[in-house]
Design an enzyme around this catalytic site. Structure first.
Site, short mmCIF file in Angstrom:
data_model
loop_
_atom_site.label_atom_id
_atom_site.label_comp_id
_atom_site.label_asym_id
_atom_site.label_seq_id
_atom_site.Cartn_x
_atom_site.Cartn_y
_atom_site.Cartn_z
N ASP A 116 4.71 -10.80 50.32
CA ASP A 116 5.27 -11.06 51.64
C ASP A 116 6.21 -12.27 51.51
O ASP A 116 7.36 -12.11 51.09
CB ASP A 116 4.09 -11.32 52.58
CG ASP A 116 4.48 -11.43 54.03
OD1 ASP A 116 5.60 -11.14 54.39
OD2 ASP A 116 3.62 -11.84 54.84
N PHE A 165 3.31 -4.82 59.50
CA PHE A 165 1.98 -5.07 58.97
C PHE A 165 1.33 -3.73 58.64
O PHE A 165 1.36 -2.80 59.43
CB PHE A 165 1.14 -5.81 60.03
CG PHE A 165 -0.19 -6.25 59.53
CD1 PHE A 165 -0.33 -7.45 58.83
CD2 PHE A 165 -1.33 -5.47 59.74
CE1 PHE A 165 -1.57 -7.86 58.35
CE2 PHE A 165 -2.57 -5.87 59.26
CZ PHE A 165 -2.69 -7.07 58.56
N ARG A 178 -9.72 -1.07 55.04
CA ARG A 178 -9.53 -1.18 53.60
C ARG A 178 -9.73 0.16 52.90
O ARG A 178 -9.13 0.44 51.87
CB ARG A 178 -10.53 -2.20 53.06
CG ARG A 178 -10.11 -2.86 51.77
CD ARG A 178 -11.25 -3.67 51.18
NE ARG A 178 -11.48 -4.97 51.84
CZ ARG A 178 -10.65 -6.01 51.76
NH1 ARG A 178 -9.53 -5.91 51.11
NH2 ARG A 178 -10.94 -7.15 52.34
P1 IMP Z 1 2.48 -14.07 50.54
O1 IMP Z 1 3.42 -13.27 49.69
O2 IMP Z 1 2.02 -15.33 49.87
O3 IMP Z 1 3.04 -14.35 51.89
O4 IMP Z 1 1.16 -13.30 50.83
C1 IMP Z 1 0.90 -12.03 50.37
C2 IMP Z 1 -0.50 -11.68 50.82
O5 IMP Z 1 -0.55 -11.55 52.24
C3 IMP Z 1 -0.93 -10.35 50.25
O6 IMP Z 1 -1.68 -10.52 49.09
C4 IMP Z 1 -1.76 -9.78 51.36
O7 IMP Z 1 -3.11 -10.10 51.15
C5 IMP Z 1 -1.30 -10.44 52.61
N1 IMP Z 1 -0.47 -9.51 53.36
C6 IMP Z 1 0.87 -9.49 53.44
N2 IMP Z 1 1.32 -8.50 54.20
C7 IMP Z 1 0.21 -7.83 54.63
C8 IMP Z 1 0.03 -6.64 55.44
O8 IMP Z 1 0.97 -6.01 55.95
N3 IMP Z 1 -1.26 -6.27 55.62
C9 IMP Z 1 -2.32 -6.94 55.10
N4 IMP Z 1 -2.19 -8.01 54.32
C10 IMP Z 1 -0.92 -8.47 54.08
#
Ligand code: IMP
Ligand code: MG
Length: 189
Positions: A116, A165, A178
């Site tokens: 993300d 999401f 999950r």
């Molecule tokens: P980031 O890249 O550090 O912002 O975080 C990524 C993490 O956020 C992933 O490992 C997921 O656990 C969580 N995440 C990001 N997008 C989603 C989503 O659409 N659904 C559920 N978890 C998400």
């Protein structure tokens, strides 16, 4: 169910867990069906197997969400993972008890469900590099590229997606959904 590909010393196994909850009614739209997931993971498995065919690979699954996707195993882990037939036993989950000295000199592949902002992966990758990994690469099932806060490009990407999401196939919302055997966008409420 599942499908397995043998690529020299790397085995990639995709397991769709049948414990999916009947949560379909909460899903607005399917982003990736089980069939599409199988195709993507099959393709990524081949690609990764090819890239690492002569190398000993250590796959690191990022806790929870990444576990469905963390089904790549190397010979070294096979014994323990075949016993139970589950998808997660061949992988190392990075938690407080994870011994970073075990990655020294290894080719490490991090398996993650979604990227993300990129913050999690960029910090994990630098941690692994600092800890003496010989190489560190990242395989991710879904990449929300438009949401990056830091520059981070994964090495293997299942699919680029928008900013919505999503849940299912290991990805949860407050521990729910999950077990859905597909990835979908939940209803707003
Ligand atoms: P980031 O890249 O550090 O912002 O975080 C990524 C993490 O956020 C992933 O490992 C997921 O656990 C969580 N995440 C990001 N997008 C989603 C989503 O659409 N659904 C559920 N978890 C998400
Ligand atoms: Mg995650």
């Amino acid at each position: 169910q599942g499908n397995a590909i043998q690529r020299s010393n790397v085995q990639v196994q995709v397991v769709i867990n049948s414990r999916s909850q009947r949560a379909d009614a909460d899903i607005d739209k399917v982003l990736l069906s089980t069939e599409q997931l199988n195709e993507i993971l099959d393709y990524m498995g081949r690609q990764i197997g090819h890239e690492y065919q002569d190398k000993e690979l250590l796959v690191l699954g990022v806790l929870k969400g990444g576990f469905m996707f963390t089904t790549l195993e190397v010979d070294f882990f096979k014994a323990s993972s075949y016993g139970t037939g589950t998808s997660s036993s061949g992988s190392v989950k990075l938690d407080e008890s994870f011994d970073l000295s075990s990655i020294k000199g290894k080719h490490v592949l991090v398996a993650e469900d979604i990227i993300d902002t990129g913050l999690t992966m960029s910090s994990l990758v630098s941690l692994l590099r600092r800890s003496g990994a010989m190489s560190v690469r990242v395989a991710v099932l879904l990449d929300k590229r438009a949401r990056r806060k830091v520059t981070f490009d994964p090495d293997f990407v299942g699919m680029y997606m928008g900013e919505e999401f999503v849940v299912g196939y290991g990805i949860d919302f407050a521990e729910r959904y999950r077990w859905l055997p597909y990835i979908g966008v939940p209803k707003p409420e």
